[in-house]
Enzyme design. Structure first.
Site, PDB file in Angstrom:
ATOM      1  N   LYS A   1       0.824  -1.217   0.000  1.00  7.23           N
ATOM      2  CA  LYS A   1       0.000   0.000   0.000  1.00  7.23           C
ATOM      3  C   LYS A   1       0.853   1.259   0.000  1.00  7.23           C
ATOM      4  CE  LYS A   1      -4.518  -1.405   1.493  1.00  7.23           C
ATOM      5  NZ  LYS A   1      -5.591  -1.342   2.492  1.00  7.23           N
TER       6      LYS A   1
ATOM      7  N   LYS B   1      -3.580 -10.454  -6.939  1.00  2.00           N
ATOM      8  CA  LYS B   1      -4.836 -10.709  -6.227  1.00  2.00           C
ATOM      9  C   LYS B   1      -5.972  -9.862  -6.828  1.00  2.00           C
ATOM     10  CE  LYS B   1      -5.719  -8.439  -2.326  1.00  2.00           C
ATOM     11  NZ  LYS B   1      -5.853  -7.932  -0.968  1.00  2.00           N
TER      12      LYS B   1
ATOM     13  N   LYS C   1     -10.458  -4.626  -5.182  1.00  2.00           N
ATOM     14  CA  LYS C   1     -11.392  -3.570  -5.573  1.00  2.00           C
ATOM     15  C   LYS C   1     -10.672  -2.268  -5.888  1.00  2.00           C
ATOM     16  CE  LYS C   1     -12.522  -3.718  -0.775  1.00  2.00           C
ATOM     17  NZ  LYS C   1     -13.544  -4.168   0.132  1.00  2.00           N
TER      18      LYS C   1
HETATM   19  P1  TYM Z   1     -10.318  -6.606   3.182  1.00  2.13           P
HETATM   20  O1  TYM Z   1     -11.400  -5.612   3.407  1.00  2.13           O
HETATM   21  O2  TYM Z   1      -9.220  -6.240   2.230  1.00  2.13           O
HETATM   22  O3  TYM Z   1     -10.908  -7.982   2.705  1.00  2.13           O
HETATM   23  C1  TYM Z   1     -11.944  -8.631   3.418  1.00  2.13           C
HETATM   24  C2  TYM Z   1     -11.783 -10.138   3.327  1.00  2.13           C
HETATM   25  O4  TYM Z   1     -11.734 -10.553   1.955  1.00  2.13           O
HETATM   26  C3  TYM Z   1     -10.576 -11.371   1.743  1.00  2.13           C
HETATM   27  N1  TYM Z   1     -10.106 -11.111   0.361  1.00  2.13           N
HETATM   28  C4  TYM Z   1      -9.875 -12.092  -0.546  1.00  2.13           C
HETATM   29  N2  TYM Z   1     -10.010 -13.419  -0.467  1.00  2.13           N
HETATM   30  C5  TYM Z   1      -9.703 -14.147  -1.575  1.00  2.13           C
HETATM   31  N3  TYM Z   1      -9.294 -13.580  -2.746  1.00  2.13           N
HETATM   32  C6  TYM Z   1      -9.139 -12.238  -2.865  1.00  2.13           C
HETATM   33  N4  TYM Z   1      -8.752 -11.714  -4.013  1.00  2.13           N
HETATM   34  C7  TYM Z   1      -9.446 -11.434  -1.722  1.00  2.13           C
HETATM   35  N5  TYM Z   1      -9.426 -10.094  -1.489  1.00  2.13           N
HETATM   36  C8  TYM Z   1      -9.825  -9.927  -0.210  1.00  2.13           C
HETATM   37  C9  TYM Z   1      -9.570 -10.886   2.778  1.00  2.13           C
HETATM   38  O5  TYM Z   1      -8.598 -11.876   3.042  1.00  2.13           O
HETATM   39  C10 TYM Z   1     -10.474 -10.621   3.968  1.00  2.13           C
HETATM   40  O6  TYM Z   1     -10.723 -11.822   4.671  1.00  2.13           O
HETATM   41  N6  TYM Z   1      -7.495  -5.994   7.250  1.00  2.13           N
HETATM   42  C11 TYM Z   1      -8.663  -6.644   6.722  1.00  2.13           C
HETATM   43  C12 TYM Z   1      -9.942  -6.310   7.468  1.00  2.13           C
HETATM   44  C13 TYM Z   1      -9.873  -6.534   8.939  1.00  2.13           C
HETATM   45  C14 TYM Z   1      -9.969  -7.800   9.576  1.00  2.13           C
HETATM   46  C15 TYM Z   1      -9.894  -7.498  10.970  1.00  2.13           C
HETATM   47  C16 TYM Z   1     -10.142  -9.097   9.110  1.00  2.13           C
HETATM   48  C17 TYM Z   1      -9.733  -5.572   9.889  1.00  2.13           C
HETATM   49  N7  TYM Z   1      -9.763  -6.154  11.114  1.00  2.13           N
HETATM   50  C18 TYM Z   1      -9.965  -8.519  11.912  1.00  2.13           C
HETATM   51  C19 TYM Z   1     -10.183 -10.121  10.069  1.00  2.13           C
HETATM   52  C20 TYM Z   1     -10.099  -9.822  11.447  1.00  2.13           C
HETATM   53  C21 TYM Z   1      -8.848  -6.221   5.282  1.00  2.13           C
HETATM   54  O7  TYM Z   1      -8.386  -5.179   4.867  1.00  2.13           O
HETATM   55  O8  TYM Z   1      -9.684  -7.045   4.576  1.00  2.13           O
END
Ligand code: TYM
Length: 337
Positions: free
Chosen positions: A120, A202, A205
């Protein structure tokens, strides 16, 4: 109408997603789809982590709308406000409080090693703020506030979960057993859905090319158009290679959505061309999204209901988290009010 009695005999699950615009097929298959069945077996707490989202600059109006839409979309995907606590992170102030404490128990070197920070900070080089750097501490706080046993996430979050475990272990080592040490729950298929335009990356969005990702709210025509444009290989064989090819990604998506295994899918597509494969994947995805989209359209019109759900959930989340935060404050020596 709302109640949440935590069954002490059940394990606790926590997971979260950033409400930063559209929800992709990657988020859906890597995370949300797996959250739904967990609600039957575990005490589940899910959150829209808006505090995390402002580590990247947001347009306030757009952001506000995105949060409400994400809430409606999760309800549409099957997050059940009667069974789970589904709250908005900024409504529960213990998250920011614990994050600060944990920041003081995390080393600069540990945060510097996070691949998401490196990624990032190169993508948003004009705004490498301290929040982006300390982001994993806020995530650790989210998890550790609820005596979480399991965290269903995609593979990209594994490193953050491991850091949360390290921080919890370190804190417990100094002060005794304060935190439950959580485990990541990573799906066997779907843990990493790749970009349709560059299968080495990956699906995200924040990709500048809209053809690289499918949004859960994309129309049937857009889903088909994007899959038709998906990058495949130069030969025409439909075989799973295990080396992150475009075909692997399409087969993975197909299997995740239909519940079939890779061998069955390979047999199904054996003598067919890429066009047939792409259309089949698009059809499977569209039919999965159809009922979600129709439920979303109903929920988003009922903002009163959404407000009731998130307000109630915030009270419940706070009620659980305040026990842990008091314990932490008292362990470090703060005077409790
Ligand atoms: P975020 O918002 O980027 O994504 C949310 C969830 O989607 C999964 N994900 C994917 N899985 C498979 N293929 C992909 N291309 C893909 N893109 C995203 C992510 O692994 C995630 O499970 N930091 C985290 C949010 C967060 C969180 C937490 C998660 C904040 N606090 C506590 C678990 C526990 C994030 O930015 O996810």
């Amino acid at each position: 109408m709302y109640y949440m009695t935590f069954d002490k005999n059940k394990k606790n699950v926590f997971s979260a997603i950033q409400p930063s615009g559209t929800m992709t097929l990657g988020n859906y298959l890597g995370a949300i789809k797996n959250w739904i069945p967990l609600q039957e077996e575990y005490n589940c707490i899910f959150s829209l982590v808006d505090l995390h989202t402002i580590t990247v600059r947001q347009d306030p109006k757009e952001f506000h709308k995105n949060i409400l839409e994400a809430y409606a979309l999760f309800l549409a995907c099957g997050v059940d406000s009667q069974k789970s606590i589904f709250f908005i992170q900024s409504h529960v102030h213990t998250h920011a409080e614990l994050a600060w404490v944990l920041t003081c128990y995390t080393q600069f070197g540990e945060l510097s090693r996070m691949t998401q920070f490196k990624d990032k900070s190169s993508r948003y080089s004009e705004n490498i703020n301290a929040g982006l750097f300390c982001y994993p501490d806020l995530m650790a706080a989210d998890i550790l506030l609820y005596n979480t046993h399991l965290i269903p996430v995609g593979i990209d979050q594994k490193q953050h979960v491991e850091l949360a475990r390290d921080i919890a272990g370190r804190f417990n080592g100094i002060y005794g057993d304060v935190f439950t040490i959580p485990e990541p729950l990573i799906p066997k298929v779907g843990a990493k859905i790749m970009s349709l335009q560059d299968p080495a990356k990956k699906m995200s969005k924040s990709d500048s090319n809209v053809n690289a990702y499918i949004s859960v709210l994309d129309s049937e025509e857009d889903v088909l158009k994007k899959f038709k444009r998906a990058v495949t290989d130069s030969n025409s064989e439909i075989k799973y290679s295990g080396s992150l090819t475009g075909v692997d990604n399409l087969l993975n998506i197909y299997c995740c959505v239909t519940g079939r295994n890779i061998n069955d899918a390979e047999n199904e597509f054996r003598d067919k061309g890429y066009k047939y494969l792409k259309e089949s994947v698009a059809n499977a995805v569209t039919s999965e999204f159809k009922s979600i989209q129709s439920k979303f359209n109903t929920y988003i019109k009922d903002l009163g209901y959404i407000e009731k759900c998130y307000k109630e959930a915030a009270k419940e989340a706070y009620g659980i988290s305040k026990e842990i935060i008091s314990k932490v404050f008292s362990k470090v020596g703060f005077i409790l009010k």
